[in-house]
Structures are given as C-alpha cells and as structure tokens.
Design a protein around this motif. Structure first.
Motif, PDB file in Angstrom:
ATOM      1  N   MET A 218       0.853  -1.196   0.000  1.00 40.04           N
ATOM      2  CA  MET A 218       0.000   0.000   0.000  1.00 40.04           C
ATOM      3  C   MET A 218       0.880   1.235   0.000  1.00 40.04           C
ATOM      4  O   MET A 218       2.011   1.208   0.505  1.00 40.04           O
ATOM      5  CB  MET A 218      -0.906  -0.003   1.233  1.00 40.04           C
ATOM      6  CG  MET A 218      -1.776   1.242   1.423  1.00 40.04           C
ATOM      7  SD  MET A 218      -2.854   1.077   2.873  1.00 40.04           S
ATOM      8  CE  MET A 218      -4.070  -0.092   2.237  1.00 40.04           C
ATOM      9  N   ILE A 219       0.353   2.313  -0.568  1.00 44.38           N
ATOM     10  CA  ILE A 219       1.032   3.613  -0.512  1.00 44.38           C
ATOM     11  C   ILE A 219       0.122   4.573   0.244  1.00 44.38           C
ATOM     12  O   ILE A 219      -1.071   4.666  -0.055  1.00 44.38           O
ATOM     13  CB  ILE A 219       1.312   4.166  -1.924  1.00 44.38           C
ATOM     14  CG1 ILE A 219       2.256   3.229  -2.693  1.00 44.38           C
ATOM     15  CG2 ILE A 219       1.920   5.573  -1.844  1.00 44.38           C
ATOM     16  CD1 ILE A 219       2.374   3.572  -4.170  1.00 44.38           C
ATOM     17  N   PHE A 220       0.680   5.254   1.233  1.00 47.82           N
ATOM     18  CA  PHE A 220      -0.041   6.336   1.906  1.00 47.82           C
ATOM     19  C   PHE A 220       0.599   7.634   1.425  1.00 47.82           C
ATOM     20  O   PHE A 220       1.743   7.938   1.762  1.00 47.82           O
ATOM     21  CB  PHE A 220       0.058   6.196   3.427  1.00 47.82           C
ATOM     22  CG  PHE A 220      -0.651   7.299   4.178  1.00 47.82           C
ATOM     23  CD1 PHE A 220      -1.892   7.756   3.768  1.00 47.82           C
ATOM     24  CD2 PHE A 220      -0.079   7.873   5.301  1.00 47.82           C
ATOM     25  CE1 PHE A 220      -2.557   8.771   4.453  1.00 47.82           C
ATOM     26  CE2 PHE A 220      -0.726   8.878   6.003  1.00 47.82           C
ATOM     27  CZ  PHE A 220      -1.972   9.331   5.569  1.00 47.82           C
ATOM     28  N   ALA A 221      -0.130   8.376   0.589  1.00 52.95           N
ATOM     29  CA  ALA A 221       0.412   9.581  -0.047  1.00 52.95           C
ATOM     30  C   ALA A 221      -0.180  10.827   0.606  1.00 52.95           C
ATOM     31  O   ALA A 221      -1.398  10.925   0.805  1.00 52.95           O
ATOM     32  CB  ALA A 221       0.118   9.569  -1.541  1.00 52.95           C
ATOM     33  N   ILE A 222       0.691  11.779   0.929  1.00 48.77           N
ATOM     34  CA  ILE A 222       0.296  12.966   1.697  1.00 48.77           C
ATOM     35  C   ILE A 222       0.450  14.232   0.857  1.00 48.77           C
ATOM     36  O   ILE A 222       1.518  14.483   0.312  1.00 48.77           O
ATOM     37  CB  ILE A 222       1.140  13.065   2.986  1.00 48.77           C
ATOM     38  CG1 ILE A 222       0.932  11.812   3.851  1.00 48.77           C
ATOM     39  CG2 ILE A 222       0.788  14.313   3.782  1.00 48.77           C
ATOM     40  CD1 ILE A 222       1.862  11.719   5.050  1.00 48.77           C
ATOM     41  N   THR A 223      -0.599  15.008   0.769  1.00 47.82           N
ATOM     42  CA  THR A 223      -0.809  16.265   0.035  1.00 47.82           C
ATOM     43  C   THR A 223      -1.462  16.012  -1.319  1.00 47.82           C
ATOM     44  O   THR A 223      -1.331  14.935  -1.906  1.00 47.82           O
ATOM     45  CB  THR A 223       0.454  17.139  -0.177  1.00 47.82           C
ATOM     46  OG1 THR A 223       1.300  16.520  -1.150  1.00 47.82           O
ATOM     47  CG2 THR A 223       1.197  17.391   1.118  1.00 47.82           C
ATOM     48  N   THR A 224      -2.161  17.030  -1.779  1.00 47.38           N
ATOM     49  CA  THR A 224      -2.930  16.930  -3.024  1.00 47.38           C
ATOM     50  C   THR A 224      -2.028  16.671  -4.227  1.00 47.38           C
ATOM     51  O   THR A 224      -2.260  15.731  -5.000  1.00 47.38           O
ATOM     52  CB  THR A 224      -3.739  18.224  -3.257  1.00 47.38           C
ATOM     53  OG1 THR A 224      -4.657  18.408  -2.187  1.00 47.38           O
ATOM     54  CG2 THR A 224      -4.517  18.144  -4.570  1.00 47.38           C
ATOM     55  N   GLY A 225      -1.012  17.508  -4.399  1.00 49.55           N
ATOM     56  CA  GLY A 225      -0.146  17.377  -5.572  1.00 49.55           C
ATOM     57  C   GLY A 225       0.530  16.031  -5.657  1.00 49.55           C
ATOM     58  O   GLY A 225       0.642  15.446  -6.746  1.00 49.55           O
ATOM     59  N   LEU A 226       0.972  15.514  -4.519  1.00 45.73           N
ATOM     60  CA  LEU A 226       1.653  14.225  -4.530  1.00 45.73           C
ATOM     61  C   LEU A 226       0.681  13.110  -4.914  1.00 45.73           C
ATOM     62  O   LEU A 226       1.031  12.182  -5.643  1.00 45.73           O
ATOM     63  CB  LEU A 226       2.281  13.931  -3.170  1.00 45.73           C
ATOM     64  CG  LEU A 226       3.219  12.731  -3.172  1.00 45.73           C
ATOM     65  CD1 LEU A 226       4.486  13.040  -3.957  1.00 45.73           C
ATOM     66  CD2 LEU A 226       3.585  12.310  -1.765  1.00 45.73           C
ATOM     67  N   ASN A 227      -0.550  13.205  -4.439  1.00 48.09           N
ATOM     68  CA  ASN A 227      -1.544  12.189  -4.789  1.00 48.09           C
ATOM     69  C   ASN A 227      -1.915  12.256  -6.264  1.00 48.09           C
ATOM     70  O   ASN A 227      -2.091  11.226  -6.909  1.00 48.09           O
ATOM     71  CB  ASN A 227      -2.786  12.344  -3.911  1.00 48.09           C
ATOM     72  CG  ASN A 227      -2.651  11.598  -2.602  1.00 48.09           C
ATOM     73  OD1 ASN A 227      -2.858  10.397  -2.539  1.00 48.09           O
ATOM     74  ND2 ASN A 227      -2.274  12.324  -1.549  1.00 48.09           N
ATOM     75  N   GLN A 228      -2.031  13.464  -6.796  1.00 43.48           N
ATOM     76  CA  GLN A 228      -2.311  13.580  -8.221  1.00 43.48           C
ATOM     77  C   GLN A 228      -1.197  12.931  -9.040  1.00 43.48           C
ATOM     78  O   GLN A 228      -1.453  12.218 -10.012  1.00 43.48           O
ATOM     79  CB  GLN A 228      -2.450  15.056  -8.606  1.00 43.48           C
ATOM     80  CG  GLN A 228      -3.724  15.703  -8.093  1.00 43.48           C
ATOM     81  CD  GLN A 228      -3.759  17.196  -8.357  1.00 43.48           C
ATOM     82  OE1 GLN A 228      -2.798  17.921  -8.060  1.00 43.48           O
ATOM     83  NE2 GLN A 228      -4.844  17.680  -8.922  1.00 43.48           N
ATOM     84  N   ALA A 229       0.032  13.171  -8.632  1.00 41.71           N
ATOM     85  CA  ALA A 229       1.178  12.587  -9.335  1.00 41.71           C
ATOM     86  C   ALA A 229       1.205  11.071  -9.160  1.00 41.71           C
ATOM     87  O   ALA A 229       1.540  10.335 -10.099  1.00 41.71           O
ATOM     88  CB  ALA A 229       2.478  13.206  -8.811  1.00 41.71           C
ATOM     89  N   ALA A 230       0.834  10.594  -7.975  1.00 36.58           N
ATOM     90  CA  ALA A 230       0.849   9.150  -7.711  1.00 36.58           C
ATOM     91  C   ALA A 230      -0.198   8.420  -8.550  1.00 36.58           C
ATOM     92  O   ALA A 230       0.055   7.344  -9.089  1.00 36.58           O
ATOM     93  CB  ALA A 230       0.616   8.882  -6.228  1.00 36.58           C
TER      94      ALA A 230
END
Length: 324
Positions: free
Chosen positions: A89-101
C-alpha cells in the motif's frame, strides 16, 4: 485410520500456522511532499491508529517514509523509488503528490490511500464524494469555513474584511478559495485574496494587506504553510492579526489564533480506510472521509493578539480556546 487422519490434519494446521507466523509484514510506503510539522502529524496519526487497529510495527506491518523536500521536480523520482519497493500500500500525503501518484504509479494493483487532500474530487483523485477510484481513496481535509468565520467573529467582533493568500497554480488552493468565498458571502464578510506562486514574494504580498483588511486568515496552502513565520513577521509589522487553519503551538506568540483541522486526526481517519482495504474491501467502494466538527480545533492566543495591539474579548476570557 482415524487417528492417522487426525495427525495429518494437525500437522497441516501446524504448517499453515508456521507459514502465517513467518509471513513478512506488509510494507506501507508513506510518501509526502515534504517534511513539515503538520504533514508529519498526518503520518504519525496514521501509524498510531494502525497500531490501535492491531497492526504491530515490525510484525504485521512496516513503514518506509520518503518525501520530495517540497520540490515538484523530485516527485517523479520519489514515486519511482516508492513503486520499486513493491509495497502492499502507498499512503500519499498532500494533493499534488496524490495527483502525481495516481498518474505515475504504473502498478495499479497497489492501493493508494490519501491524506492531507482538501478536495479529492476537484483534484481528480476520486470520481465523486460517494466512491473512491479503482485504486485510491482516503481522508480529505475539506475545510469548514462557515465555522472558521463564526470563530473569527467571536474573536474579533465587528470584523468586515479578511485577507488570505493562495497559489493559483494549486488545485488544493483553488478549492479552498471557492469554498472560502461562498462562506464569506453567507457570513457577510469580504475576502481580499492575494495570489502568490513563489515563497520569495510572500513578504511583499502580505504587505499589500496593510490598510485593506481587518485580519488575515491562512488557508491550507503548501506555499503559505511552509512560510508562516515569514507571513507572521510582516503581519505584526503592519499590525494585522494573523489566524491560521493549521495549528502550530510554537507560533502562538506570533499568531492571534487558529481555527484548524487536526492533521493528526486526518492521519487516523486515513488509517481506518487503509485497514478496510487491507481486509479486502475495494477502494472504489469506500467513500472519501469528510471532516466532521470534532476534527477541528479552535484556539486564541492572548500573546499573539497583544503583539498587534488587540486583546481577548470579554466573552472569551474564560473560554477553553485560550492558549496559556
């Protein structure tokens, strides 16, 4: 014959148990846009809640934390490193990072849980507020500006104009600005919004509020939140009370107060969603978490108000909001 079968069943059970006991812990990669006390709280809240849910670190789960040092150009490399670990699993923090992920993680079998995202629908991370996407869902930080303005009116009776800073290039900031304008209209307040897309320009942009607003309220903007002491220094110089949507107790001498969503709780809510996915639920069937009243905290700093020549209103002098 019956005894032999019992021995075989018992032996098989022991083998199965030994296999389960020796199974490697699940790897959760925690990827953040950068290291900041508030964003770190999201990760800490996530891990603490996972422990409460029964995931013992080192036995049931292990974490790897990586960040991009608030440098957009490093995000693709960061995500490559994350995916190369083949995490569960990936826990991604912040909007921009999630969009990139969502765009950059090629193995769509890896679920992505998001945290510190204001509006995942506008950001294109999930299709709507009732569902996650096929591989991503999480806990949003949708602000409650109605409550924020109710708070400001109690701290500063008679307030009419509120200044705020935003980055026009960030979806997170765009969502905040739409929401704050609507809430201001309902509250009978006027928003004076100043755009800023470079942290070096912050002193000049804050200076532009002089004589135009009664107070400054900062939204959850990466460019602003990483430079709050700079904003506070200028705000004090122009004698304007500064309020923040992110709680930072170490700045209580510089800020007048906070109406803030809890980043720690955001991480906890994300962990609840991660638990559901790890237990077999599909991301698409899990609605993003929307903050409730209990997810927000109100504080007033007598010291911060005094720094700009103001005092705590009599009605709030015995309030639990007061920072000591």
């Amino acid at each position: 014959m019956i005894h032999r079968m019992k021995r075989l069943v018992a032996a098989a059970a022991l083998v199965a148990f030994a296999g389960a006991a020796s199974a490697d812990p699940k790897l959760i990669e925690i990827a953040s846009f950068g290291e900041h006390p508030a964003l770190n709280e999201v990760a800490e809240g996530f891990k603490a809640r996972m422990a409460e849910l029964g995931y013992t670190e080192g036995k049931d789960v292990r974490y790897e934390f990586r960040h991009a040092n608030f440098d957009r150009t490093l995000v693709p490399q960061l995500l490559q490193q994350v995916e190369a670990q083949h995490p569960d699993m990936i826990f991604a923090i912040t909007t921009g990072l999630n969009q990139a992920a969502v765009r950059g993680i090629t193995n769509k079998s890896i679920p992505i849980v998001f945290g510190a995202v204001v509006d995942p629908v506008v950001a294109g991370i999930v299709p709507d507020w009732q569902h996650g996407s096929a591989w991503s869902t999480g806990a949003s930080m949708l602000p409650n500006f109605d409550a924020s303005f109710d708070y400001l009116k109690q701290v500063m009776p008679g307030i009419k104009k509120v200044g705020t800073l935003f980055n026009p290039g960030e979806d997170n900031d765009t969502s905040n600005m739409e929401l704050i304008q609507k809430a201001a209209a309902k509250a009978g307040l006027e928003i004076v919004a100043v755009p800023v897309d470079n942290a070096n320009d912050l002193p000049q942009r804050v200076q532009s509020f002089a004589g135009k607003v009664d107070a400054i309220f900062l939204i959850q903007s990466n460019i602003v939140q990483t430079s709050v002491p700079v904003v506070a220094q200028v705000a004090q110089r122009i004698r304007l009370p500064l309020f923040n949507s992110v709680f930072a107790p170490d700045l209580k001498g510089q800020l007048a107060g906070f109406h803030a969503i809890s980043y720690l709780k955001n991480g906890q809510h994300a962990a609840d969603i991660a638990d559901r996915i790890l237990k077999g639920e599909k991301s698409a069937d899990i609605a993003p978490y929307v903050p409730q009243t209990v997810d927000f905290e109100s504080y007033v700093s007598p010291e911060g108000l005094a720094a700009v020549g103001l005092t705590v209103p009599d009605a709030l002098k015995d309030s639990p909001w007061i920072l000591k």
